[in-house]
Design an enzyme around this catalytic site. Structure first.
Site, mmCIF file in Angstrom:
data_model
loop_
_atom_site.group_PDB
_atom_site.id
_atom_site.type_symbol
_atom_site.label_atom_id
_atom_site.label_comp_id
_atom_site.label_asym_id
_atom_site.label_seq_id
_atom_site.Cartn_x
_atom_site.Cartn_y
_atom_site.Cartn_z
ATOM 1 N N TYR A 91 0.842 -1.196 0.000
ATOM 2 C CA TYR A 91 0.000 0.000 0.000
ATOM 3 C C TYR A 91 0.882 1.252 0.000
ATOM 4 O O TYR A 91 1.662 1.483 0.931
ATOM 5 C CB TYR A 91 -0.922 0.019 1.207
ATOM 6 C CG TYR A 91 -2.119 -0.903 1.097
ATOM 7 C CD1 TYR A 91 -2.324 -1.685 -0.035
ATOM 8 C CD2 TYR A 91 -3.047 -0.989 2.132
ATOM 9 C CE1 TYR A 91 -3.416 -2.526 -0.135
ATOM 10 C CE2 TYR A 91 -4.151 -1.836 2.040
ATOM 11 C CZ TYR A 91 -4.322 -2.602 0.907
ATOM 12 O OH TYR A 91 -5.425 -3.431 0.818
ATOM 13 N N GLY A 92 0.716 2.057 -1.044
ATOM 14 C CA GLY A 92 1.565 3.221 -1.259
ATOM 15 C C GLY A 92 2.275 3.051 -2.594
ATOM 16 O O GLY A 92 2.839 1.991 -2.869
#
Length: 269
Positions: A91-92
């Site tokens: 995530y990111g």
């Protein structure tokens, strides 16, 4: 019992219970408290908050300037008794890879510091007021421990069990924690890279055996693969499978019902 998918929030909910809490409840009102449920060997909040959008510029137009607003939302769900936060090491986007885990670590540390200050202030006030000291109760209770459920992506280069252990250690470093509540496999590779699947199973079991998590879970698994990994973890490794996360909507209701039945069969949320 399954995970519910929302646009910016993944919510874990016990489908056999109900809750009046909503994200739209005005902050000025008293926040209803979310209950607790048992997920195999681990006790978790009946609802959870997802972090897919945190750090994701591509799909959610994330910018670090939004962090304060995100923290306000974080405090709100923590005050509601939610302790489970679903995240992932993927995530990111690009230079912000792992950003969601970093924010979770920073937010929880800040939240606990603010709670400690509030508790101290309440204690001092009560000590200075004889009647308050006798009759009042602490209005700033200690919140339940944050429970991070991190998903590990089966990247093509993650082909050995030890790579999963290294991934867990990296996540814990970003979270500033010693142990995950739930270590999850992000998705199954059985349909396109089957030789990798067993290594992922061994790796997630090793994460548990190394004491890096309290329980393990899976994400985006169907009933067939869920049964297979459950058998492996139970019989060969004696590792508790706590949760199985899938997309939930009216469009996928039939699949979700089948998955819910499969989870009940193996004592998995």
């Amino acid at each position: 019992m399954v995970f519910l998918l929302f646009t910016t929030t993944l919510v874990l909910i016990n489908l056999h219970q109900s809750s009046s809490w909503t994200l739209s409840s005005p902050p000025s009102q008293k926040v209803p408290t979310v209950g607790r449920v048992q997920a195999n060997n681990i006790d978790i909040s009946a609802m959870g908050c997802g972090t897919w959008s945190w750090g994701n510029r591509l799909l959610w137009d994330y910018d670090p300037s939004q962090d304060e607003e995100i923290y306000d939302a974080y405090k709100y769900v923590r005050e509601a008794g939610i302790s489970v936060f679903d995240t992932a090491d993927s995530y990111g986007t690009l230079d912000l890879n792992g950003r969601a885990e970093i924010l979770l670590g920073e937010f929880e540390q800040r939240y606990l510091e603010e709670k400690a200050i509030a508790v101290t202030a309440t204690t001092v006030t009560n000590e200075n007021n004889f009647f308050s000291n006798i009759f009042s109760q602490n209005t700033t209770p200690i919140p339940p421990k944050q429970q991070v459920a991190t998903k590990f992506a089966p990247y093509p280069w993650r082909i050995t069990p030890n790579q999963m252990v290294s991934a867990a250690q990296s996540s814990l470093s970003r979270l500033q924690q010693d142990k995950l509540s739930i270590a999850q496999l992000h998705w199954s590779t059985a349909n396109y890279q089957p030789f990798q699947e067993k290594a992922l199973w061994e790796g997630i079991a090793n994460v548990y055996d190394e004491g890096l998590c309290e329980a393990v879970g899976v994400s985006n698994y169907g009933p067939l693969q869920l049964a297979k990994i459950s058998e492996y973890l139970k019989v060969e490794r004696e590792v508790p499978l706590a949760t199985a996360q899938i997309q939930y909507s009216l469009m996928t209701y039939k699949d979700c019902k089948d998955m819910n039945d499969s989870c009940d069969d193996i004592n998995c949320r």
